[in-house]
Design a protein around this motif. Sequence first.
Motif, PDB file in Angstrom:
ATOM      1  N   LYS A  14       0.820  -1.211   0.000  1.00 50.86           N
ATOM      2  CA  LYS A  14       0.000   0.000   0.000  1.00 50.86           C
ATOM      3  C   LYS A  14       0.854   1.261   0.000  1.00 50.86           C
ATOM      4  O   LYS A  14       0.372   2.358   0.302  1.00 50.86           O
ATOM      5  CB  LYS A  14      -0.945  -0.005   1.194  1.00 50.86           C
ATOM      6  N   GLY A  15       2.131   1.117  -0.267  1.00 53.64           N
ATOM      7  CA  GLY A  15       2.972   2.297  -0.449  1.00 53.64           C
ATOM      8  C   GLY A  15       3.237   3.124   0.785  1.00 53.64           C
ATOM      9  O   GLY A  15       3.443   4.331   0.699  1.00 53.64           O
ATOM     10  N   CYS A  16       3.298   2.483   1.957  1.00 56.68           N
ATOM     11  CA  CYS A  16       3.515   3.243   3.193  1.00 56.68           C
ATOM     12  C   CYS A  16       4.957   3.722   3.332  1.00 56.68           C
ATOM     13  O   CYS A  16       5.250   4.609   4.123  1.00 56.68           O
ATOM     14  CB  CYS A  16       3.138   2.397   4.401  1.00 56.68           C
ATOM     15  N   ASN A  17       5.888   3.094   2.608  1.00 53.69           N
ATOM     16  CA  ASN A  17       7.306   3.462   2.605  1.00 53.69           C
ATOM     17  C   ASN A  17       8.044   3.183   3.914  1.00 53.69           C
ATOM     18  O   ASN A  17       9.123   3.736   4.154  1.00 53.69           O
ATOM     19  CB  ASN A  17       7.503   4.933   2.202  1.00 53.69           C
ATOM     20  N   ILE A  18       7.479   2.348   4.766  1.00 54.62           N
ATOM     21  CA  ILE A  18       8.208   1.941   5.974  1.00 54.62           C
ATOM     22  C   ILE A  18       9.485   1.195   5.586  1.00 54.62           C
ATOM     23  O   ILE A  18      10.535   1.386   6.197  1.00 54.62           O
ATOM     24  CB  ILE A  18       7.315   1.066   6.883  1.00 54.62           C
ATOM     25  N   CYS A  19       9.402   0.387   4.563  1.00 49.02           N
ATOM     26  CA  CYS A  19      10.598  -0.357   4.123  1.00 49.02           C
ATOM     27  C   CYS A  19      11.684   0.601   3.638  1.00 49.02           C
ATOM     28  O   CYS A  19      12.876   0.370   3.869  1.00 49.02           O
ATOM     29  CB  CYS A  19      10.239  -1.369   3.041  1.00 49.02           C
ATOM     30  N   VAL A  20      11.289   1.672   2.993  1.00 53.47           N
ATOM     31  CA  VAL A  20      12.261   2.672   2.529  1.00 53.47           C
ATOM     32  C   VAL A  20      12.979   3.275   3.735  1.00 53.47           C
ATOM     33  O   VAL A  20      14.203   3.452   3.732  1.00 53.47           O
ATOM     34  CB  VAL A  20      11.560   3.783   1.717  1.00 53.47           C
ATOM     35  N   ALA A  21      12.207   3.575   4.783  1.00 54.17           N
ATOM     36  CA  ALA A  21      12.780   4.238   5.958  1.00 54.17           C
ATOM     37  C   ALA A  21      13.647   3.297   6.779  1.00 54.17           C
ATOM     38  O   ALA A  21      14.650   3.720   7.364  1.00 54.17           O
ATOM     39  CB  ALA A  21      11.653   4.804   6.827  1.00 54.17           C
ATOM     40  N   GLU A  30      11.645   5.574  -2.686  1.00 47.62           N
ATOM     41  CA  GLU A  30      10.226   5.832  -2.920  1.00 47.62           C
ATOM     42  C   GLU A  30       9.924   5.763  -4.408  1.00 47.62           C
ATOM     43  O   GLU A  30      10.680   6.273  -5.232  1.00 47.62           O
ATOM     44  CB  GLU A  30       9.845   7.210  -2.372  1.00 47.62           C
ATOM     45  N   GLY A  31       8.800   5.137  -4.743  1.00 48.95           N
ATOM     46  CA  GLY A  31       8.407   5.021  -6.135  1.00 48.95           C
ATOM     47  C   GLY A  31       7.827   6.320  -6.669  1.00 48.95           C
ATOM     48  O   GLY A  31       7.553   7.255  -5.915  1.00 48.95           O
ATOM     49  N   GLU A  32       7.630   6.342  -7.983  1.00 48.10           N
ATOM     50  CA  GLU A  32       7.098   7.561  -8.608  1.00 48.10           C
ATOM     51  C   GLU A  32       5.831   7.312  -9.418  1.00 48.10           C
ATOM     52  O   GLU A  32       5.119   8.240  -9.752  1.00 48.10           O
ATOM     53  CB  GLU A  32       8.174   8.177  -9.514  1.00 48.10           C
ATOM     54  N   SER A  33       5.574   6.038  -9.730  1.00 53.28           N
ATOM     55  CA  SER A  33       4.374   5.767 -10.529  1.00 53.28           C
ATOM     56  C   SER A  33       3.398   4.912  -9.737  1.00 53.28           C
ATOM     57  O   SER A  33       3.781   4.195  -8.803  1.00 53.28           O
ATOM     58  CB  SER A  33       4.753   5.068 -11.837  1.00 53.28           C
ATOM     59  N   LEU A  34       2.122   4.991 -10.094  1.00 51.88           N
ATOM     60  CA  LEU A  34       1.084   4.285  -9.366  1.00 51.88           C
ATOM     61  C   LEU A  34       0.958   2.841  -9.839  1.00 51.88           C
ATOM     62  O   LEU A  34       1.078   2.544 -11.030  1.00 51.88           O
ATOM     63  CB  LEU A  34      -0.264   4.995  -9.559  1.00 51.88           C
ATOM     64  N   SER A  35       0.674   1.967  -8.874  1.00 53.38           N
ATOM     65  CA  SER A  35       0.408   0.565  -9.223  1.00 53.38           C
ATOM     66  C   SER A  35      -1.018   0.464  -9.753  1.00 53.38           C
ATOM     67  O   SER A  35      -1.779   1.440  -9.746  1.00 53.38           O
ATOM     68  CB  SER A  35       0.564  -0.309  -7.976  1.00 53.38           C
ATOM     69  N   SER A  36      -1.406  -0.738 -10.183  1.00 51.36           N
ATOM     70  CA  SER A  36      -2.765  -0.930 -10.706  1.00 51.36           C
ATOM     71  C   SER A  36      -3.814  -0.678  -9.633  1.00 51.36           C
ATOM     72  O   SER A  36      -4.966  -0.393  -9.935  1.00 51.36           O
ATOM     73  CB  SER A  36      -2.903  -2.349 -11.265  1.00 51.36           C
ATOM     74  N   ILE A  41       4.359   2.293  -5.232  1.00 54.89           N
ATOM     75  CA  ILE A  41       5.137   1.166  -4.710  1.00 54.89           C
ATOM     76  C   ILE A  41       6.624   1.531  -4.716  1.00 54.89           C
ATOM     77  O   ILE A  41       7.137   2.037  -5.723  1.00 54.89           O
ATOM     78  CB  ILE A  41       4.934  -0.069  -5.616  1.00 54.89           C
ATOM     79  N   PRO A  42       7.340   1.279  -3.608  1.00 53.82           N
ATOM     80  CA  PRO A  42       8.776   1.548  -3.614  1.00 53.82           C
ATOM     81  C   PRO A  42       9.505   0.752  -4.710  1.00 53.82           C
ATOM     82  O   PRO A  42       9.027  -0.281  -5.162  1.00 53.82           O
ATOM     83  CB  PRO A  42       9.242   1.095  -2.225  1.00 53.82           C
ATOM     84  N   VAL A  43      10.647   1.267  -5.087  1.00 59.91           N
ATOM     85  CA  VAL A  43      11.468   0.624  -6.105  1.00 59.91           C
ATOM     86  C   VAL A  43      12.697   0.026  -5.429  1.00 59.91           C
ATOM     87  O   VAL A  43      13.286   0.645  -4.531  1.00 59.91           O
ATOM     88  CB  VAL A  43      11.910   1.659  -7.168  1.00 59.91           C
ATOM     89  N   ILE A  44      13.086  -1.183  -5.839  1.00 61.25           N
ATOM     90  CA  ILE A  44      14.310  -1.806  -5.331  1.00 61.25           C
ATOM     91  C   ILE A  44      15.461  -1.321  -6.201  1.00 61.25           C
ATOM     92  O   ILE A  44      15.578  -1.708  -7.358  1.00 61.25           O
ATOM     93  CB  ILE A  44      14.193  -3.338  -5.354  1.00 61.25           C
ATOM     94  N   ARG A  45      16.283  -0.430  -5.641  1.00 63.13           N
ATOM     95  CA  ARG A  45      17.320   0.223  -6.415  1.00 63.13           C
ATOM     96  C   ARG A  45      18.704  -0.380  -6.218  1.00 63.13           C
ATOM     97  O   ARG A  45      19.544  -0.317  -7.084  1.00 63.13           O
ATOM     98  CB  ARG A  45      17.419   1.698  -5.972  1.00 63.13           C
TER      99      ARG A  45
END
Length: 80
Positions: A14-21, A30-36, A41-45
């Motif tokens: 759900k794009g909460c970005n806890i994993c990013v933090a 953090e992602g830039e485009s919307l999922s379906s 959704i975050p991106v694995i960089r």
Amino acid sequence: MTRVRTKIDEKYCKGCNICVAICPVKVYVEGESLSSRGYTIPVIRRAEECMDAKREPGEKKKCELCVYVCPDQAIGWENE
Ligand code: SF4
Ligand code: SF4
């Protein structure tokens, strides 16, 4: 050589970005485009920086913070 990597299941994220933090080595951004489903959704960089990425399949995991904190259980592992 990277043998396993984290993956995000877009069906559950759900794009909460806890994993990013929380990732200590900034694997996610953090992602830039919307999922379906309409979530960003975050991106694995930097998958190769993951502390668990270099372990052999079956070897004890070293971190897995992102897997544990994801409130939607959207993060898992896949073989490369
Ligand atoms: S913590 Fe889980 S739900 Fe939140 S953005 Fe990361 S993968 Fe998605
Ligand atoms: S297992 Fe740890 S190092 Fe690897 S992506 Fe998740 S939080 Fe980052």
